[in-house]
Design a protein around this motif. Structure first.
Motif, PDB file in Angstrom:
ATOM      1  N   GLY A   1       0.768  -1.233   0.000  1.00 56.05           N
ATOM      2  CA  GLY A   1       0.000   0.000   0.000  1.00 56.05           C
ATOM      3  C   GLY A   1       0.802   1.287   0.000  1.00 56.05           C
ATOM      4  O   GLY A   1       0.242   2.362   0.219  1.00 56.05           O
ATOM      5  N   MET A   2       2.095   1.219  -0.227  1.00 58.91           N
ATOM      6  CA  MET A   2       2.933   2.416  -0.219  1.00 58.91           C
ATOM      7  C   MET A   2       3.138   2.900  -1.660  1.00 58.91           C
ATOM      8  O   MET A   2       3.103   2.118  -2.599  1.00 58.91           O
ATOM      9  N   SER A   3       3.390   4.193  -1.799  1.00 58.79           N
ATOM     10  CA  SER A   3       3.580   4.782  -3.121  1.00 58.79           C
ATOM     11  C   SER A   3       4.991   4.506  -3.642  1.00 58.79           C
ATOM     12  O   SER A   3       5.915   4.220  -2.870  1.00 58.79           O
ATOM     13  N   LEU A   4       5.134   4.630  -4.953  1.00 56.80           N
ATOM     14  CA  LEU A   4       6.445   4.455  -5.564  1.00 56.80           C
ATOM     15  C   LEU A   4       7.436   5.475  -5.012  1.00 56.80           C
ATOM     16  O   LEU A   4       8.574   5.127  -4.704  1.00 56.80           O
ATOM     17  N   SER A   5       7.007   6.718  -4.851  1.00 53.52           N
ATOM     18  CA  SER A   5       7.935   7.744  -4.342  1.00 53.52           C
ATOM     19  C   SER A   5       8.412   7.421  -2.931  1.00 53.52           C
ATOM     20  O   SER A   5       9.579   7.639  -2.596  1.00 53.52           O
ATOM     21  N   PHE A   6       7.536   6.868  -2.089  1.00 52.52           N
ATOM     22  CA  PHE A   6       7.938   6.478  -0.735  1.00 52.52           C
ATOM     23  C   PHE A   6       9.002   5.388  -0.791  1.00 52.52           C
ATOM     24  O   PHE A   6      10.038   5.472  -0.117  1.00 52.52           O
ATOM     25  N   VAL A   7       8.759   4.360  -1.598  1.00 50.45           N
ATOM     26  CA  VAL A   7       9.690   3.229  -1.678  1.00 50.45           C
ATOM     27  C   VAL A   7      11.028   3.679  -2.261  1.00 50.45           C
ATOM     28  O   VAL A   7      12.092   3.272  -1.779  1.00 50.45           O
ATOM     29  N   GLU A   8      11.003   4.554  -3.262  1.00 49.94           N
ATOM     30  CA  GLU A   8      12.258   5.062  -3.813  1.00 49.94           C
ATOM     31  C   GLU A   8      13.000   5.914  -2.793  1.00 49.94           C
ATOM     32  O   GLU A   8      14.232   5.874  -2.735  1.00 49.94           O
ATOM     33  N   ASP A   9      12.288   6.659  -1.969  1.00 49.18           N
ATOM     34  CA  ASP A   9      12.935   7.414  -0.885  1.00 49.18           C
ATOM     35  C   ASP A   9      13.622   6.487   0.104  1.00 49.18           C
ATOM     36  O   ASP A   9      14.728   6.761   0.578  1.00 49.18           O
ATOM     37  N   VAL A  10      12.975   5.369   0.432  1.00 51.39           N
ATOM     38  CA  VAL A  10      13.570   4.386   1.343  1.00 51.39           C
ATOM     39  C   VAL A  10      14.869   3.842   0.745  1.00 51.39           C
ATOM     40  O   VAL A  10      15.901   3.765   1.423  1.00 51.39           O
ATOM     41  N   ALA A  11      14.840   3.490  -0.544  1.00 52.04           N
ATOM     42  CA  ALA A  11      16.031   2.950  -1.205  1.00 52.04           C
ATOM     43  C   ALA A  11      17.139   3.998  -1.284  1.00 52.04           C
ATOM     44  O   ALA A  11      18.312   3.688  -1.050  1.00 52.04           O
ATOM     45  N   GLU A  12      16.778   5.232  -1.584  1.00 55.30           N
ATOM     46  CA  GLU A  12      17.773   6.296  -1.664  1.00 55.30           C
ATOM     47  C   GLU A  12      18.393   6.582  -0.298  1.00 55.30           C
ATOM     48  O   GLU A  12      19.616   6.757  -0.184  1.00 55.30           O
ATOM     49  N   ASN A  13      17.582   6.600   0.738  1.00 55.09           N
ATOM     50  CA  ASN A  13      18.110   6.811   2.092  1.00 55.09           C
ATOM     51  C   ASN A  13      19.081   5.711   2.480  1.00 55.09           C
ATOM     52  O   ASN A  13      20.102   5.956   3.118  1.00 55.09           O
ATOM     53  N   TRP A  14      18.776   4.482   2.103  1.00 54.43           N
ATOM     54  CA  TRP A  14      19.690   3.366   2.350  1.00 54.43           C
ATOM     55  C   TRP A  14      21.012   3.602   1.611  1.00 54.43           C
ATOM     56  O   TRP A  14      22.093   3.450   2.184  1.00 54.43           O
ATOM     57  N   ALA A  15      20.940   4.004   0.332  1.00 58.76           N
ATOM     58  CA  ALA A  15      22.152   4.219  -0.464  1.00 58.76           C
ATOM     59  C   ALA A  15      23.010   5.338   0.114  1.00 58.76           C
ATOM     60  O   ALA A  15      24.242   5.287   0.036  1.00 58.76           O
ATOM     61  N   LEU A  16      22.370   6.339   0.690  1.00 59.28           N
ATOM     62  CA  LEU A  16      23.096   7.459   1.292  1.00 59.28           C
ATOM     63  C   LEU A  16      23.601   7.148   2.696  1.00 59.28           C
ATOM     64  O   LEU A  16      24.278   7.969   3.316  1.00 59.28           O
ATOM     65  N   GLY A  17      23.255   5.976   3.218  1.00 57.70           N
ATOM     66  CA  GLY A  17      23.707   5.578   4.548  1.00 57.70           C
ATOM     67  C   GLY A  17      22.858   6.147   5.661  1.00 57.70           C
ATOM     68  O   GLY A  17      23.269   6.139   6.823  1.00 57.70           O
TER      69      GLY A  17
END
Length: 70
Positions: free
Chosen positions: A44-60
């Motif tokens: 139920g989460m939006s694409l932008s939310f999930v991409e933010d999660v992945a980007e935050n992980w990549a940025l540490g």
């Protein structure tokens, strides 16, 4: 499974790939040897939310274990 975007963690050479699978978004985390390390599912989460999660992980800014919405 449809791959949408991939985020890279340069020091560890790891990736987080955002995908669409069965009408929900997932992040597939892989090590530098393309070994699967973890999959997170986001109901139920939006694409932008999930991409933010992945980007935050990549940025540490977050570890994989910090958020589990499965």
């Amino acid at each position: 499974m449809i791959r949408i975007s991939t985020y890279y963690r340069s020091k560890e050479k790891e990736t987080a790939t955002v995908c669409l699978s069965d009408e929900e978004y997932i992040i597939v985390y892989e090590s530098e040897l393309n070994e699967l390390t973890e999959i997170e599912t986001f109901h139920g989460m939006s694409l932008s939310f999930v991409e933010d999660v992945a980007e935050n992980w990549a940025l540490g800014l977050r570890a994989v274990s910090e958020i589990h919405l499965t």
